[in-house]
Motif scaffolding. Structure first.
Motif, PDB file in Angstrom:
ATOM      1  N   PHE A  46      30.600  50.122  60.322  1.00  0.00           N
ATOM      2  CA  PHE A  46      29.625  49.963  59.248  1.00  0.00           C
ATOM      3  C   PHE A  46      29.628  51.188  58.327  1.00  0.00           C
ATOM      4  N   TRP A  47      29.575  52.397  58.915  1.00  0.00           N
ATOM      5  CA  TRP A  47      29.563  53.617  58.096  1.00  0.00           C
ATOM      6  C   TRP A  47      30.879  53.780  57.333  1.00  0.00           C
ATOM      7  N   ALA A  48      31.983  53.441  57.954  1.00  0.00           N
ATOM      8  CA  ALA A  48      33.278  53.501  57.268  1.00  0.00           C
ATOM      9  C   ALA A  48      33.297  52.526  56.096  1.00  0.00           C
ATOM     10  N   TYR A  49      32.733  51.343  56.305  1.00  0.00           N
ATOM     11  CA  TYR A  49      32.675  50.338  55.237  1.00  0.00           C
ATOM     12  C   TYR A  49      31.801  50.834  54.085  1.00  0.00           C
ATOM     13  N   LEU A  50      30.680  51.465  54.392  1.00  0.00           N
ATOM     14  CA  LEU A  50      29.830  52.016  53.327  1.00  0.00           C
ATOM     15  C   LEU A  50      30.574  53.073  52.513  1.00  0.00           C
ATOM     16  N   ALA A  51      31.336  53.919  53.198  1.00  0.00           N
ATOM     17  CA  ALA A  51      32.143  54.916  52.482  1.00  0.00           C
ATOM     18  C   ALA A  51      33.168  54.221  51.585  1.00  0.00           C
ATOM     19  N   ASP A  52      33.770  53.144  52.075  1.00  0.00           N
ATOM     20  CA  ASP A  52      34.732  52.385  51.267  1.00  0.00           C
ATOM     21  C   ASP A  52      34.064  51.764  50.039  1.00  0.00           C
ATOM     22  N   ILE A  53      32.852  51.276  50.199  1.00  0.00           N
ATOM     23  CA  ILE A  53      32.130  50.678  49.069  1.00  0.00           C
ATOM     24  C   ILE A  53      31.864  51.735  47.999  1.00  0.00           C
ATOM     25  N   ILE A  54      31.553  52.950  48.421  1.00  0.00           N
ATOM     26  CA  ILE A  54      31.350  54.043  47.460  1.00  0.00           C
ATOM     27  C   ILE A  54      32.655  54.329  46.715  1.00  0.00           C
ATOM     28  N   VAL A  55      33.766  54.364  47.443  1.00  0.00           N
ATOM     29  CA  VAL A  55      35.076  54.605  46.822  1.00  0.00           C
ATOM     30  C   VAL A  55      35.406  53.486  45.822  1.00  0.00           C
ATOM     31  N   ILE A  56      35.205  52.239  46.241  1.00  0.00           N
ATOM     32  CA  ILE A  56      35.521  51.102  45.367  1.00  0.00           C
ATOM     33  C   ILE A  56      34.624  51.105  44.129  1.00  0.00           C
ATOM     34  N   GLY A  57      33.340  51.391  44.305  1.00  0.00           N
ATOM     35  CA  GLY A  57      32.430  51.489  43.169  1.00  0.00           C
ATOM     36  C   GLY A  57      32.854  52.576  42.207  1.00  0.00           C
ATOM     37  N   SER A  58      33.340  53.684  42.748  1.00  0.00           N
ATOM     38  CA  SER A  58      33.820  54.785  41.902  1.00  0.00           C
ATOM     39  C   SER A  58      35.070  54.379  41.131  1.00  0.00           C
ATOM     40  N   ILE A  59      35.976  53.683  41.802  1.00  0.00           N
ATOM     41  CA  ILE A  59      37.186  53.201  41.126  1.00  0.00           C
ATOM     42  C   ILE A  59      36.813  52.258  39.984  1.00  0.00           C
ATOM     43  N   ASP A  60      35.883  51.358  40.263  1.00  0.00           N
ATOM     44  CA  ASP A  60      35.438  50.426  39.222  1.00  0.00           C
ATOM     45  C   ASP A  60      34.853  51.171  38.033  1.00  0.00           C
ATOM     46  N   ARG A  61      34.030  52.173  38.298  1.00  0.00           N
ATOM     47  CA  ARG A  61      33.382  52.906  37.209  1.00  0.00           C
ATOM     48  C   ARG A  61      34.348  53.818  36.466  1.00  0.00           C
ATOM     49  N   LEU A  62      35.382  54.286  37.138  1.00  0.00           N
ATOM     50  CA  LEU A  62      36.353  55.155  36.487  1.00  0.00           C
ATOM     51  C   LEU A  62      37.451  54.387  35.747  1.00  0.00           C
ATOM     52  N   LEU A  63      37.790  53.191  36.213  1.00  0.00           N
ATOM     53  CA  LEU A  63      38.895  52.439  35.613  1.00  0.00           C
ATOM     54  C   LEU A  63      38.455  51.156  34.903  1.00  0.00           C
ATOM     55  N   ILE A  64      37.709  50.324  35.602  1.00  0.00           N
ATOM     56  CA  ILE A  64      37.349  49.011  35.063  1.00  0.00           C
ATOM     57  C   ILE A  64      36.358  49.131  33.906  1.00  0.00           C
ATOM     58  N   ASN A  65      35.283  49.879  34.093  1.00  0.00           N
ATOM     59  CA  ASN A  65      34.277  49.997  33.033  1.00  0.00           C
ATOM     60  C   ASN A  65      34.854  50.557  31.734  1.00  0.00           C
ATOM     61  N   PRO A  66      35.604  51.667  31.752  1.00  0.00           N
ATOM     62  CA  PRO A  66      36.193  52.149  30.487  1.00  0.00           C
ATOM     63  C   PRO A  66      37.161  51.143  29.850  1.00  0.00           C
ATOM     64  N   LEU A  67      37.912  50.435  30.692  1.00  0.00           N
ATOM     65  CA  LEU A  67      38.836  49.426  30.171  1.00  0.00           C
ATOM     66  C   LEU A  67      38.073  48.296  29.484  1.00  0.00           C
ATOM     67  N   PHE A  68      36.996  47.844  30.094  1.00  0.00           N
ATOM     68  CA  PHE A  68      36.183  46.787  29.499  1.00  0.00           C
ATOM     69  C   PHE A  68      35.550  47.262  28.187  1.00  0.00           C
ATOM     70  N   ARG A  69      35.094  48.520  28.150  1.00  0.00           N
ATOM     71  CA  ARG A  69      34.525  49.068  26.909  1.00  0.00           C
ATOM     72  C   ARG A  69      35.587  49.154  25.821  1.00  0.00           C
ATOM     73  N   LEU A  70      36.776  49.583  26.203  1.00  0.00           N
ATOM     74  CA  LEU A  70      37.882  49.705  25.250  1.00  0.00           C
ATOM     75  C   LEU A  70      38.243  48.345  24.660  1.00  0.00           C
ATOM     76  N   LEU A  71      38.239  47.315  25.506  1.00  0.00           N
ATOM     77  CA  LEU A  71      38.594  45.964  25.055  1.00  0.00           C
ATOM     78  C   LEU A  71      37.384  45.187  24.532  1.00  0.00           C
ATOM     79  N   ASP A  72      36.228  45.842  24.459  1.00  0.00           N
ATOM     80  CA  ASP A  72      34.986  45.245  23.970  1.00  0.00           C
ATOM     81  C   ASP A  72      34.617  43.983  24.762  1.00  0.00           C
ATOM     82  N   LEU A  73      34.757  44.076  26.075  1.00  0.00           N
ATOM     83  CA  LEU A  73      34.375  42.988  26.975  1.00  0.00           C
ATOM     84  C   LEU A  73      33.002  43.309  27.571  1.00  0.00           C
ATOM     85  N   PRO A  74      32.205  42.302  27.858  1.00  0.00           N
ATOM     86  CA  PRO A  74      30.855  42.556  28.386  1.00  0.00           C
ATOM     87  C   PRO A  74      30.896  43.146  29.802  1.00  0.00           C
TER      88      PRO A  74
END
Length: 172
Positions: A46-74
């Motif tokens: 469970f604790w390992a999974y929570l750490a993974d969720i933090i990593v995945i959330g960080s990846i999303d915020r560092l890569l996916i969110n800027p890409l969506f903003r760049l492409l003007d996607l919601p």
């Protein structure tokens, strides 16, 4: 078998580390040889999974969110088939599949000293990893109570582990 143990001792003596495939395979072989297995229980996983969720959330915020903003996607569109939902689901599944295949463990499992191994001692195949991480997590994600079975089974296996004869163990 003796050659495998000798190879691991040589790596340990020279401060060289085996590749991810060799490491996963040697962990599984050590389990078979010694019979001493420390299965990872529900809370460690469970604790390992929570750490993974933090990593995945960080990846999303560092890569996916800027890409969506760049492409003007919601960014905050809701719905099962929204672009953001698909992109974050893809990040989630790719993270678990690729980390498990190439390292035998995710970053969360690395932090807590856990590793995914085949019970028969073989190294993890693509079929095993894809089924365990993609399909098994998908099923368990919709029936969350199935994750709790880890606490009650003797080899501490989740539903996705039972499907492909794997488990999560403590590394030595």
């Amino acid at each position: 078998m003796d050659a495998e143990l000798e190879k691991n001792e040589i790596h340990a003596q020279t401060d060289e580390y085996p590749s991810a495939d060799e490491s996963t395979h040697s962990s599984a072989m050590a389990i078979q040889q010694t019979g001493h297995i420390r299965f990872a229980g529900f809370w460690m996983r469970f604790w390992a999974y929570l750490a993974d969720i933090i990593v995945i959330g960080s990846i999303d915020r560092l890569l996916i969110n800027p890409l969506f903003r760049l492409l003007d996607l919601p960014l905050y569109e809701t719905g099962l088939f929204s672009m953001m939902t698909i992109a974050t689901a893809l990040t989630f599944y790719l993270y678990f599949v690729l980390m498990t295949k190439f390292f035998g463990q995710t970053l969360g499992k690395m932090i807590f000293g856990l590793k995914v191994v085949q019970l028969n001692g073989e190294k993890l195949s693509w079929n095993t990893v894809l089924f365990r991480e993609w399909i098994g997590r998908f099923i368990s994600g919709y029936i969350i109570v199935l994750y709790v079975i880890v606490a009650f089974l003797p080899k501490k296996q989740g539903l996705h582990d039972l499907f492909v004869d794997t488990t999560v163990v403590h590394e030595k």
